[in-house]
Design an enzyme around this catalytic site. Structure first.
Site, PDB file in Angstrom:
ATOM      1  N   TYR A  23       0.746  -1.143  -0.001  1.00 29.84           N
ATOM      2  CA  TYR A  23      -0.034   0.091  -0.165  1.00 29.84           C
ATOM      3  C   TYR A  23       0.924   1.415  -0.009  1.00 29.84           C
ATOM      4  O   TYR A  23       0.510   2.354   0.122  1.00 29.84           O
ATOM      5  CB  TYR A  23      -1.014  -0.007   1.452  1.00 29.84           C
ATOM      6  CG  TYR A  23      -2.069  -1.167   1.065  1.00 29.84           C
ATOM      7  CD1 TYR A  23      -2.972  -1.392   0.106  1.00 29.84           C
ATOM      8  CD2 TYR A  23      -1.844  -2.315   1.900  1.00 29.84           C
ATOM      9  CE1 TYR A  23      -3.681  -2.095   0.154  1.00 29.84           C
ATOM     10  CE2 TYR A  23      -2.815  -3.243   2.055  1.00 29.84           C
ATOM     11  CZ  TYR A  23      -3.717  -3.211   0.873  1.00 29.84           C
ATOM     12  OH  TYR A  23      -4.529  -4.359   0.862  1.00 29.84           O
ATOM     13  N   ASN A  74     -13.485   4.221  -0.733  1.00 27.62           N
ATOM     14  CA  ASN A  74     -12.704   3.083  -0.709  1.00 27.62           C
ATOM     15  C   ASN A  74     -13.203   2.272   0.580  1.00 27.62           C
ATOM     16  O   ASN A  74     -12.716   2.498   1.490  1.00 27.62           O
ATOM     17  CB  ASN A  74     -11.309   3.366  -0.613  1.00 27.62           C
ATOM     18  CG  ASN A  74     -10.181   2.399  -0.739  1.00 27.62           C
ATOM     19  OD1 ASN A  74     -10.857   1.139  -0.606  1.00 27.62           O
ATOM     20  ND2 ASN A  74      -8.859   2.378  -0.522  1.00 27.62           N
ATOM     21  N   HIS A  80     -15.708  -6.120  -1.040  1.00 28.30           N
ATOM     22  CA  HIS A  80     -15.941  -7.643  -1.725  1.00 28.30           C
ATOM     23  C   HIS A  80     -17.071  -8.338  -0.701  1.00 28.30           C
ATOM     24  O   HIS A  80     -17.012  -9.634  -1.116  1.00 28.30           O
ATOM     25  CB  HIS A  80     -14.772  -8.500  -1.431  1.00 28.30           C
ATOM     26  CG  HIS A  80     -13.367  -7.436  -1.837  1.00 28.30           C
ATOM     27  ND1 HIS A  80     -13.230  -6.862  -3.275  1.00 28.30           N
ATOM     28  CD2 HIS A  80     -12.127  -6.855  -1.417  1.00 28.30           C
ATOM     29  CE1 HIS A  80     -12.052  -5.924  -3.490  1.00 28.30           C
ATOM     30  NE2 HIS A  80     -11.611  -6.190  -2.140  1.00 28.30           N
ATOM     31  N   ASP A  87     -26.526  -1.731  -0.814  1.00 27.18           N
ATOM     32  CA  ASP A  87     -27.867  -1.353  -0.707  1.00 27.18           C
ATOM     33  C   ASP A  87     -27.903   0.346  -0.367  1.00 27.18           C
ATOM     34  O   ASP A  87     -28.605   1.039  -0.677  1.00 27.18           O
ATOM     35  CB  ASP A  87     -28.521  -2.102   0.399  1.00 27.18           C
ATOM     36  CG  ASP A  87     -28.976  -3.367  -0.056  1.00 27.18           C
ATOM     37  OD1 ASP A  87     -28.944  -3.802  -1.464  1.00 27.18           O
ATOM     38  OD2 ASP A  87     -29.219  -4.248   0.680  1.00 27.18           O
ATOM     39  N   HIS A 100      -9.444   2.302  -5.186  1.00 21.30           N
ATOM     40  CA  HIS A 100      -8.599   1.587  -4.566  1.00 21.30           C
ATOM     41  C   HIS A 100      -7.223   1.975  -4.669  1.00 21.30           C
ATOM     42  O   HIS A 100      -6.884   2.267  -5.770  1.00 21.30           O
ATOM     43  CB  HIS A 100      -8.946   0.202  -4.967  1.00 21.30           C
ATOM     44  CG  HIS A 100     -10.128  -0.214  -4.532  1.00 21.30           C
ATOM     45  ND1 HIS A 100     -10.596  -0.789  -3.210  1.00 21.30           N
ATOM     46  CD2 HIS A 100     -11.292  -0.434  -5.603  1.00 21.30           C
ATOM     47  CE1 HIS A 100     -11.886  -1.007  -3.482  1.00 21.30           C
ATOM     48  NE2 HIS A 100     -12.359  -0.887  -4.481  1.00 21.30           N
ATOM     49  N   LEU A 101      -6.393   1.891  -3.646  1.00 19.03           N
ATOM     50  CA  LEU A 101      -4.849   2.191  -3.818  1.00 19.03           C
ATOM     51  C   LEU A 101      -4.322   1.108  -4.802  1.00 19.03           C
ATOM     52  O   LEU A 101      -3.640   1.461  -5.801  1.00 19.03           O
ATOM     53  CB  LEU A 101      -4.361   2.054  -2.485  1.00 19.03           C
ATOM     54  CG  LEU A 101      -4.917   3.400  -1.691  1.00 19.03           C
ATOM     55  CD1 LEU A 101      -4.516   2.910  -0.320  1.00 19.03           C
ATOM     56  CD2 LEU A 101      -4.086   4.679  -2.192  1.00 19.03           C
ATOM     57  N   SER A 102      -4.580  -0.128  -4.518  1.00 17.10           N
ATOM     58  CA  SER A 102      -4.088  -1.221  -5.285  1.00 17.10           C
ATOM     59  C   SER A 102      -4.921  -1.624  -6.447  1.00 17.10           C
ATOM     60  O   SER A 102      -6.360  -1.229  -6.160  1.00 17.10           O
ATOM     61  CB  SER A 102      -3.713  -2.469  -4.271  1.00 17.10           C
ATOM     62  OG  SER A 102      -4.887  -2.711  -3.973  1.00 17.10           O
ATOM     63  N   ARG A 111     -10.699 -10.861  -3.889  1.00 20.46           N
ATOM     64  CA  ARG A 111     -10.865  -9.434  -4.056  1.00 20.46           C
ATOM     65  C   ARG A 111     -11.528  -9.014  -5.541  1.00 20.46           C
ATOM     66  O   ARG A 111     -11.586  -7.935  -6.023  1.00 20.46           O
ATOM     67  CB  ARG A 111      -9.402  -8.761  -3.993  1.00 20.46           C
ATOM     68  CG  ARG A 111      -8.882  -8.966  -2.669  1.00 20.46           C
ATOM     69  CD  ARG A 111      -7.617  -8.085  -2.681  1.00 20.46           C
ATOM     70  NE  ARG A 111      -6.793  -8.792  -1.410  1.00 20.46           N
ATOM     71  CZ  ARG A 111      -6.788  -8.353  -0.308  1.00 20.46           C
ATOM     72  NH1 ARG A 111      -7.683  -7.362   0.018  1.00 20.46           N
ATOM     73  NH2 ARG A 111      -6.094  -9.030   0.614  1.00 20.46           N
TER      74      ARG A 111
HETATM   75  O1  CA2 Z   1      -6.455  -1.329  -2.714  1.00 13.49           O
HETATM   76  C1  CA2 Z   1      -7.209  -0.710  -1.865  1.00 13.49           C
HETATM   77  O2  CA2 Z   1      -7.484   0.368  -1.574  1.00 13.49           O
HETATM   78  C2  CA2 Z   1      -7.940  -1.617  -1.093  1.00 13.49           C
HETATM   79  O3  CA2 Z   1      -9.171  -1.236  -1.012  1.00 13.49           O
HETATM   80  C3  CA2 Z   1      -7.524  -2.040   0.289  1.00 13.49           C
HETATM   81  C4  CA2 Z   1      -7.899  -2.953   1.135  1.00 13.49           C
HETATM   82  C5  CA2 Z   1      -8.236  -4.262   0.509  1.00 13.49           C
HETATM   83  O4  CA2 Z   1      -9.140  -5.293   1.273  1.00 13.49           O
HETATM   84  C6  CA2 Z   1      -8.792  -3.823  -0.771  1.00 13.49           C
HETATM   85  O5  CA2 Z   1      -8.997  -5.413  -1.306  1.00 13.49           O
HETATM   86  C7  CA2 Z   1      -8.217  -3.170  -1.695  1.00 13.49           C
HETATM   87  C8  CA2 Z   1      -7.287  -3.279   2.562  1.00 13.49           C
HETATM   88  C9  CA2 Z   1      -7.014  -2.067   3.110  1.00 13.49           C
HETATM   89  C10 CA2 Z   1      -6.126  -2.478   4.273  1.00 13.49           C
HETATM   90  O6  CA2 Z   1      -5.187  -1.358   4.483  1.00 13.49           O
HETATM   91  C11 CA2 Z   1      -3.937  -1.686   5.083  1.00 13.49           C
HETATM   92  C12 CA2 Z   1      -3.021  -0.805   5.028  1.00 13.49           C
HETATM   93  C13 CA2 Z   1      -1.710  -0.895   5.644  1.00 13.49           C
HETATM   94  C14 CA2 Z   1      -1.463  -2.202   6.171  1.00 13.49           C
HETATM   95  C15 CA2 Z   1      -2.510  -3.143   6.196  1.00 13.49           C
HETATM   96  C16 CA2 Z   1      -3.839  -2.867   5.577  1.00 13.49           C
END
Ligand code: CA2
Length: 147
Positions: A23, A74, A80, A87, A100-102, A111
Site C-alpha cells: 500500500y 474506498n 468484496h 444497498d 482503490h490504492l491497489s 478481491r
Molecule cells: O487497494 C485498496 O485500496 C483496497 O481497498 C485496500 C483493502 C483491500 O481489502 C481491498 O481489496 C483493496 C485493504 C485495506 C487495508 O489497508 C492496510 C493498510 C496498511 C496495512 C494493512 C492494511
C-alpha cells in the site's frame, strides 16, 4: 461550493504503517492532506473519514444524502463482502466514485468481485494516492464544479 464526502473503510488507518510493499508509505493523514489540496484547487469542500466498522460506514452513506454533492468510497475489505453497503450506496442519490490504492482485480481472486462497483459511476484502482486525486477530478467534472 460543491461538497464531497470521502469514505475509507477498515484497516486504511494503517496506511504507511504496515505493508508498505502493498500500500506504499503514504499515511492516511498524508492522503487526507493530498485530497484537501486537490479539492481546494477545484473549489470543492471535502469531508474525509475512515472507519473500521461496517455499520458506521453505512450510517455515513445514509446521512450524506442531501448534504453532499458527490462521494468517493474506498470501502477496503467491505468492497468484496457488503451487500448492506451496496444497498446504502444504491440510494445515496449522488455520483459515487469507487477508489482503490491497489488493483484488487490483479490480486487474490476473493478481491475480484466488488459490491461497490455495481453502484459506482466510475472506478479508479491501482494508482495509489493519485487515484484519490483523479477521483476528485472526475467528480468535479460530473458535478460541474469549477475545474
Ligand atoms: O487497494 C485498496 O485500496 C483496497 O481497498 C485496500 C483493502 C483491500 O481489502 C481491498 O481489496 C483493496 C485493504 C485495506 C487495508 O489497508 C492496510 C493498510 C496498511 C496495512 C494493512 C492494511
Amino acid at each position: 461550493m460543491k461538497k464531497v464526502i470521502i469514505l475509507n473503510g477498515p484497516n486504511l488507518n494503517l496506511l504507511g504503517i504496515r505493508e508498505p510493499e502493498v500500500y506504499g508509505t503514504t499515511t492516511l493523514r498524508d492522503l487526507e492532506d493530498l485530497c484537501y489540496q486537490k479539492a481546494f484547487s477545484h473549489h470543492i469542500k471535502i469531508d474525509f473519514r475512515q472507519t473500521n466498522h461496517e455499520g458506521e460506514l453505512i450510517e455515513w452513506v445514509q446521512e450524506a444524502r442531501g448534504i453532499y454533492d458527490g462521494m468517493i468510497v474506498n470501502a477496503a475489505g467491505y468492497t468484496h463482502t457488503s451487500v448492506a453497503l451496496h444497498d446504502a450506496l444504491k440510494i445515496a442519490g449522488m455520483p459515487i466514485i469507487e477508489v482503490h490504492l491497489s488493483n484488487p482485480k490483479e490480486r487474490e481472486s476473493f478481491r475480484h468481485f466488488s459490491y461497490v462497483e455495481l453502484v459506482a459511476d466510475h472506478v479508479i484502482a491501482g494508482k495509489g494516492p493519485a487515484g484519490y486525486e483523479e477521483a476528485l477530478e472526475k467528480l468535479a467534472e460530473i458535478m460541474g464544479a469549477r475545474i
